[in-house]
Scaffold this active site. Structure first.
Site, PDB file in Angstrom:
ATOM      1  N   ASP A 157       0.867  -1.184   0.000  1.00  0.00           N
ATOM      2  CA  ASP A 157       0.000   0.000   0.000  1.00  0.00           C
ATOM      3  C   ASP A 157       0.899   1.227   0.000  1.00  0.00           C
ATOM      4  O   ASP A 157       2.057   1.156  -0.403  1.00  0.00           O
ATOM      5  CB  ASP A 157      -0.864  -0.036   1.290  1.00  0.00           C
ATOM      6  N   HIS A 216      -3.668   6.277   3.743  1.00  0.00           N
ATOM      7  CA  HIS A 216      -4.357   5.050   3.303  1.00  0.00           C
ATOM      8  C   HIS A 216      -3.679   3.802   3.874  1.00  0.00           C
ATOM      9  O   HIS A 216      -4.349   2.915   4.412  1.00  0.00           O
ATOM     10  CB  HIS A 216      -4.375   5.031   1.766  1.00  0.00           C
ATOM     11  N   SER A 380     -11.194  -0.839  -0.157  1.00  0.00           N
ATOM     12  CA  SER A 380      -9.907  -0.737   0.542  1.00  0.00           C
ATOM     13  C   SER A 380     -10.063  -0.940   2.040  1.00  0.00           C
ATOM     14  O   SER A 380      -9.145  -1.428   2.703  1.00  0.00           O
ATOM     15  CB  SER A 380      -9.291   0.651   0.343  1.00  0.00           C
TER      16      SER A 380
END
Ligand SMILES: [Ca+2]
Ligand SMILES: [Ca+2]
Ligand SMILES: [Ca+2]
Ligand SMILES: [Ca+2]
Length: 434
Positions: A157, A216, A380
């Site tokens: 990620d 994220h 996600s």
């Protein structure tokens, strides 16, 4: 009072008999439930010291410890250490037949506090960890299953804010220290928290002064393994787990080449002995890549699950393939997003043959960069609930292979109308029994 205690004992025994009539070994002899070779004996109020010694002598204990003196409520209680070869259940039966004994019972193993005191959980924000349409992780916590620091997960990620107060105990490569050397010999110097393939360096957290960089990656990490029970912020599916960053997404996304490097990074760590159960892949885009397929196949051969987001375009992955979740490899688990009412999220991609199950992906609170917390929507966010469940299952079932972990996750999915015909299982994540 004595009669009441005996009545309680009888009820307990009766219910045990009903719960496990065909158990191979009595619960008292299950080393996961009760201390092996130890029994607790409660003597009657009226028993003399001589009578108690005679009763204990029925099992020839190698050691006797006083647990309660028996003044006031209840008689004296002792912990007897049994000689080798005497089972807990046989000792309990022998002791129970002595008139000086009020009860004899296993020395049950109890586990640490198992109710989250993390404010985002206690105030109801962290619905994905709870019951209803949540992952039921809190039920597993209630059984004492809160993960293990000896189970590892790769986060492919953005980077992770490994210094975040709700993550700082759970992110580290145990074979590496920051000393300018490649201590674990994997070809990367000082990859203490993972490696940054986007920039070719060991700083996996680059959340600088601008933008939302590394939010994220930090968010998905908190869902997999935010520190629970510390009275702070959130709790992940696992309160304890080993997280490592395979950073390949930067401000402008990432490339297939760097994704391949990140996947192989974890495969190599696994081959060198780090017990990685899964990688989390909350990303997608681009077309089919033979190079990436082959990298995921190498992870499969190394017994690592590849948990992937179904995508956020609302389309059917059976008719329009989405990568990497569509790669047809045994270790891939593809995840759709549901909301707290159990509806398939409007943005979530789906596929009766290509998306395995649904998980919480709307209004998901987790850790973000700069020691913050925030709420996000997306497949996600659903994906790390499943990755976290894989780690939680592995913590409770250390000998399970990656494919057995996958089977357990898919087999436990709860049938859900919004996912019927839209996922392989037709159900949503249920980690309550993990
Ligand atoms: Ca290294
Ligand atoms: Ca080093
Ligand atoms: Ca960096
Ligand atoms: Ca916490």
């Amino acid at each position: 009072m004595l009669r009441a205690r005996l009545a309680f004992l009888l009820v307990t025994l009766a219910s045990l008999a009903v719960i496990s009539p065909a158990a191979a070994a009595p619960r008292a002899d299950d080393p996961g439930l009760a201390a092996t070779g130890e029994v607790l004996v409660g003597y009657t109020d009226a028993s003399s010291e001589g009578a108690r010694d005679r009763a204990a002598g029925r099992v020839s204990p190698v050691a006797v410890e006083k647990v309660a003196r028996g003044r006031g409520r209840g008689g004296p209680v002792e912990l007897l250490e049994l000689p080798g070869g005497v089972s807990n259940s046989d000792a309990i039966a022998a002791l129970g037949s002595d008139p000086a004994v009020a009860y004899a019972e296993p020395n049950w193993i109890v586990r640490k506090a198992v109710t989250s005191n993390d404010p985002y959980f206690t105030n109801g924000s962290l619905w994905g960890m709870g019951g209803g349409f949540g992952s039921q992780a809190s039920t597993a916590w209630g059984s004492g299953h809160t993960g293990s620091s000896s189970v590892y997960v790769g986060v492919i990620d953005e980077g992770i804010q490994y210094s975040h107060p709700d993550l700082d105990g759970n992110v580290a490569n145990p074979g590496e220290t920051v000393n300018g050397l490649d201590d674990d010999g994997n070809g990367y110097v000082d990859d203490r928290y993972g490696w940054d393939f986007a920039n070719g360096d060991n700083t996996v957290y680059d959340g600088g002064s601008r933008g939302r960089l590394d939010d994220h990656g930090t968010h998905v990490s908190g869902t997999i393994g935010g520190e629970g029970g510390n009275g702070t912020g959130v709790a992940g599916v696992n309160w304890d787990v080993g997280l490592l960053s395979g950073k390949f997404l930067g401000r402008n996304g990432g490339t297939t080449a760097d994704a391949v490097r990140a996947v192989d990074y974890f495969t190599t760590l696994k081959q060198r002995g780090l017990p990685i159960v899964a990688t989390n892949n909350s990303w997608g885009g681009g077309g089919y890549s033979q190079a990436l397929y082959d990298a995921i196949a190498r992870a499969n051969a190394a017994d690592i699950l590849f948990v992937a987001a179904a995508g956020n375009s609302g389309t059917n992955n059976d008719t329009t393939a989405s990568y990497p979740s569509n790669y047809e490899l045994p270790n891939v688990i593809a995840v759709a997003a549901i909301d707290r009412n159990g509806a398939l999220a409007s943005f979530s991609q789906y596929g009766r043959t290509t998306v395995d199950l649904g998980a919480p992906g709307v209004g998901v609170w987790s850790t973000t960069a700069f020691s913050n917390y925030s709420s996000s929507n997306g497949t996600s966010m659903a994906t790390p609930h499943v990755t976290g469940a894989a780690a939680l299952y592995k913590a409770s079932n250390p000998t399970a292979t990656a494919l057995q972990v996958k089977e357990a996750i898919l087999g436990a999915a709860t049938p859900t109308s919004s996912l019927t015909g839209k996922t392989v299982t037709g159900g949503r994540l249920n980690a309550g029994g993990f």
